[in-house]
Design an enzyme around this catalytic site. Sequence first.
Site, short mmCIF file in Angstrom:
data_model
loop_
_atom_site.label_atom_id
_atom_site.label_comp_id
_atom_site.label_asym_id
_atom_site.label_seq_id
_atom_site.Cartn_x
_atom_site.Cartn_y
_atom_site.Cartn_z
N THR A 126 0.82 -1.21 0.00
CA THR A 126 0.00 0.00 0.00
C THR A 126 0.86 1.27 0.00
O THR A 126 2.01 1.24 0.49
CB THR A 126 -0.90 -0.01 1.26
OG1 THR A 126 -1.43 1.30 1.47
CG2 THR A 126 -0.12 -0.38 2.52
N ASP A 127 0.30 2.36 -0.49
CA ASP A 127 1.01 3.65 -0.41
C ASP A 127 1.04 4.18 1.02
O ASP A 127 1.78 5.11 1.32
CB ASP A 127 0.35 4.67 -1.36
CG ASP A 127 -1.09 5.01 -0.98
OD1 ASP A 127 -1.69 4.31 -0.13
OD2 ASP A 127 -1.62 5.99 -1.55
N GLU A 128 0.25 3.57 1.93
CA GLU A 128 0.18 4.09 3.30
C GLU A 128 1.50 3.91 4.06
O GLU A 128 1.72 4.55 5.08
CB GLU A 128 -0.99 3.45 4.06
CG GLU A 128 -2.30 3.72 3.34
CD GLU A 128 -3.55 3.30 4.10
OE1 GLU A 128 -3.51 3.24 5.34
OE2 GLU A 128 -4.56 3.04 3.43
N TYR A 152 -1.75 -0.63 10.98
CA TYR A 152 -1.86 -1.30 9.68
C TYR A 152 -0.66 -0.96 8.80
O TYR A 152 0.03 -1.85 8.28
CB TYR A 152 -3.17 -0.89 8.98
CG TYR A 152 -3.19 -1.19 7.49
CD1 TYR A 152 -3.11 -2.50 7.02
CD2 TYR A 152 -3.29 -0.15 6.55
CE1 TYR A 152 -3.13 -2.77 5.64
CE2 TYR A 152 -3.30 -0.42 5.18
CZ TYR A 152 -3.22 -1.72 4.74
OH TYR A 152 -3.22 -1.99 3.39
N LYS A 156 2.40 -3.30 7.33
CA LYS A 156 2.67 -3.46 5.89
C LYS A 156 4.10 -2.98 5.58
O LYS A 156 4.81 -3.59 4.77
CB LYS A 156 1.67 -2.66 5.05
CG LYS A 156 0.26 -3.20 5.02
CD LYS A 156 0.13 -4.59 4.40
CE LYS A 156 0.33 -4.61 2.91
NZ LYS A 156 -0.01 -5.97 2.35
N LYS A 191 -14.96 -0.33 4.67
CA LYS A 191 -14.15 0.81 4.24
C LYS A 191 -15.10 1.86 3.67
O LYS A 191 -16.27 1.59 3.42
CB LYS A 191 -13.10 0.35 3.23
CG LYS A 191 -12.18 -0.68 3.89
CD LYS A 191 -10.87 -0.84 3.26
CE LYS A 191 -10.04 -1.81 4.06
NZ LYS A 191 -9.85 -3.10 3.41
P1 NAD Z 1 -9.38 -7.67 2.26
O1 NAD Z 1 -9.37 -7.33 3.71
O2 NAD Z 1 -10.62 -7.44 1.46
O3 NAD Z 1 -9.01 -9.22 2.06
C1 NAD Z 1 -7.96 -9.84 2.75
C2 NAD Z 1 -8.06 -11.33 2.46
O4 NAD Z 1 -6.95 -11.97 3.14
C3 NAD Z 1 -9.33 -11.98 3.01
O5 NAD Z 1 -9.87 -12.88 2.05
C4 NAD Z 1 -8.87 -12.72 4.26
O6 NAD Z 1 -9.66 -13.87 4.54
C5 NAD Z 1 -7.44 -13.10 3.87
N1 NAD Z 1 -6.57 -13.30 5.03
C6 NAD Z 1 -6.43 -12.48 6.09
N2 NAD Z 1 -5.55 -13.00 6.98
C7 NAD Z 1 -5.13 -14.19 6.43
C8 NAD Z 1 -4.21 -15.18 6.86
N3 NAD Z 1 -3.56 -15.09 8.02
N4 NAD Z 1 -4.01 -16.26 6.05
C9 NAD Z 1 -4.68 -16.37 4.87
N5 NAD Z 1 -5.57 -15.46 4.43
C10 NAD Z 1 -5.78 -14.38 5.20
O7 NAD Z 1 -8.14 -6.91 1.64
P2 NAD Z 1 -7.98 -6.16 0.25
O8 NAD Z 1 -8.54 -4.82 0.36
O9 NAD Z 1 -8.42 -7.08 -0.82
O10 NAD Z 1 -6.38 -6.00 0.21
C11 NAD Z 1 -5.55 -7.01 -0.35
C12 NAD Z 1 -4.10 -6.56 -0.29
O11 NAD Z 1 -3.95 -5.33 -1.00
C13 NAD Z 1 -3.58 -6.31 1.11
O12 NAD Z 1 -2.26 -6.80 1.20
C14 NAD Z 1 -3.61 -4.80 1.24
O13 NAD Z 1 -2.63 -4.33 2.15
C15 NAD Z 1 -3.31 -4.37 -0.17
N6 NAD Z 1 -3.84 -3.05 -0.56
C16 NAD Z 1 -5.16 -2.76 -0.34
C17 NAD Z 1 -5.66 -1.52 -0.74
C18 NAD Z 1 -7.12 -1.16 -0.56
O14 NAD Z 1 -7.51 -0.04 -0.85
N7 NAD Z 1 -7.99 -2.09 -0.13
C19 NAD Z 1 -4.80 -0.58 -1.33
C20 NAD Z 1 -3.45 -0.93 -1.54
C21 NAD Z 1 -2.99 -2.17 -1.15
P1 TYD Z 2 -10.74 3.82 4.50
O1 TYD Z 2 -11.71 3.39 3.45
O2 TYD Z 2 -10.81 3.17 5.85
O3 TYD Z 2 -9.28 3.66 3.85
P2 TYD Z 2 -7.83 4.20 4.39
O4 TYD Z 2 -7.96 4.62 5.79
O5 TYD Z 2 -7.00 2.97 4.25
O6 TYD Z 2 -7.47 5.29 3.46
O7 TYD Z 2 -10.89 5.37 4.70
C1 TYD Z 2 -10.75 6.25 3.60
C2 TYD Z 2 -10.92 7.67 4.13
O8 TYD Z 2 -12.27 7.83 4.57
C3 TYD Z 2 -10.04 7.96 5.32
O9 TYD Z 2 -9.57 9.31 5.25
C4 TYD Z 2 -10.97 7.80 6.51
C5 TYD Z 2 -12.32 8.21 5.96
N1 TYD Z 2 -13.49 7.53 6.56
C6 TYD Z 2 -14.59 8.27 6.99
O10 TYD Z 2 -14.60 9.51 6.91
N2 TYD Z 2 -15.65 7.61 7.53
C7 TYD Z 2 -15.69 6.24 7.67
O11 TYD Z 2 -16.69 5.69 8.18
C8 TYD Z 2 -14.55 5.49 7.20
C9 TYD Z 2 -14.53 3.97 7.32
C10 TYD Z 2 -13.47 6.19 6.66
#
Ligand code: NAD
Ligand code: TYD
Length: 339
Positions: A126-128, A152, A156, A191
């Site tokens: 992630t960019d975070e 988190y 990462k 989210k």
């Molecule tokens: P998600 O939370 O929707 O899914 C995570 C998946 O991992 C789930 O299916 C869960 O069951 C599985 N999992 C969790 N712990 C596990 C373990 N110990 N063993 C096996 N499986 C396990 O997540 P996502 O949003 O699909 O993100 C996927 C990846 O992309 C992550 O590595 C996250 O850091 C990265 N990422 C996410 C975002 C975003 O905006 N969601 C952005 C950039 C990077």
């Molecule tokens: P989120 O979807 O949790 O992603 P991330 O924190 O990884 O960027 O949140 C996106 C943005 O939205 C973040 O600035 C927090 C804000 N947010 C709210 O304002 N209300 C909410 O209920 C949630 C879950 C997030």
Amino acid sequence: MNMLMKLLVTGGAGFIGSNFIHYMLGAHDDVSIINLDALTYAGNLENLQSVENDDRYTFVKGNICDRDVVFDLVKDVDAIVHFAAETHVDRSIMEPAIFLNTNVLGTQVLLDAAKEYDKRFHHVSTDEVFGALGQNDAPFNEDTPYDPRSPYSAAKAASDHLVRAYYHTYGVQITISNCSNNYGPYMFPEKVLPLFITRLMADKTVPVYGDGLQVRDWIHVTDHNRGVDMILRKGRIGETYCLGGKDAEINNLNLTKLLLKIMGKDESHIEFVKDRAGHDFRYAVDYSKAQKELGWEPQVSLEEGLTDMVEWYLSHQDWVERCLSGDYQAYYDKQYIKR
Ligand code: NAD
Ligand code: TYD
């Protein structure tokens, strides 16, 4: 890469991993996939219903921290694409330990297996990890120093460092992608975007944290996964690639207003609530390295992608209801445990 590429995808039942599986099986004939997923609350096998009878797809329920399971699977594949993680910042503030277990120690188990069997390893990050930008700072790029600020992003960041350490120390064939905020179908309603969409579908208010002026860079999940595929096939070993959205920097309040407009709701649905602890102000990504080296760039604009996402949620009310009720968690027993 071999002509028939066998992939171990971790976390493939989650939001981005399930989209990656659909994308890869649809885009390539030369790919087969084993999906290893522990099915935490974020894992939803209903996301993969349409591929479960595809011969090129196998599901294994298991934890990436389980060395026996991981080593057994890794020895028979060509490459690992590692999505599995705990991913929600608010949960990491409430309960950091599980984030360290899965995101750091689980990644180490996978790296040990990649090292043992000499396998290609792509790490999805992630960019975070880069921290928080000010309003006028240049966007993150591959040279931005790490400065994670939530449990988190700290977990990462630790996993990214480990991945690079296994490259430098043991020569494991790694690449890393650091991507901005994803959105699209099958996103679990915790989210911000799926939470707000599902609440607005029920005509409820949406909780905007603090003043809502924090900025995120939104990328459609299919743009992200096309990038992961390109890095897997064409990325230089040992390198990191930053991926971000198409002109998609927007603050949370304006994002909420855009969503209200798309859903035909008025601004009385906005409810300002207590801010998140340590709330990162701004994320933005400069993806010019991926553009130059791989020919990758995001294609979906935020307005177009968000409109499609809303339409998907409106036409998948059953999926939404099973997510909200927890019924989706019974799917594994129904589908995979034969009695
Ligand atoms: P998600 O939370 O929707 O899914 C995570 C998946 O991992 C789930 O299916 C869960 O069951 C599985 N999992 C969790 N712990 C596990 C373990 N110990 N063993 C096996 N499986 C396990 O997540 P996502 O949003 O699909 O993100 C996927 C990846 O992309 C992550 O590595 C996250 O850091 C990265 N990422 C996410 C975002 C975003 O905006 N969601 C952005 C950039 C990077
Ligand atoms: P989120 O979807 O949790 O992603 P991330 O924190 O990884 O960027 O949140 C996106 C943005 O939205 C973040 O600035 C927090 C804000 N947010 C709210 O304002 N209300 C909410 O209920 C949630 C879950 C997030």
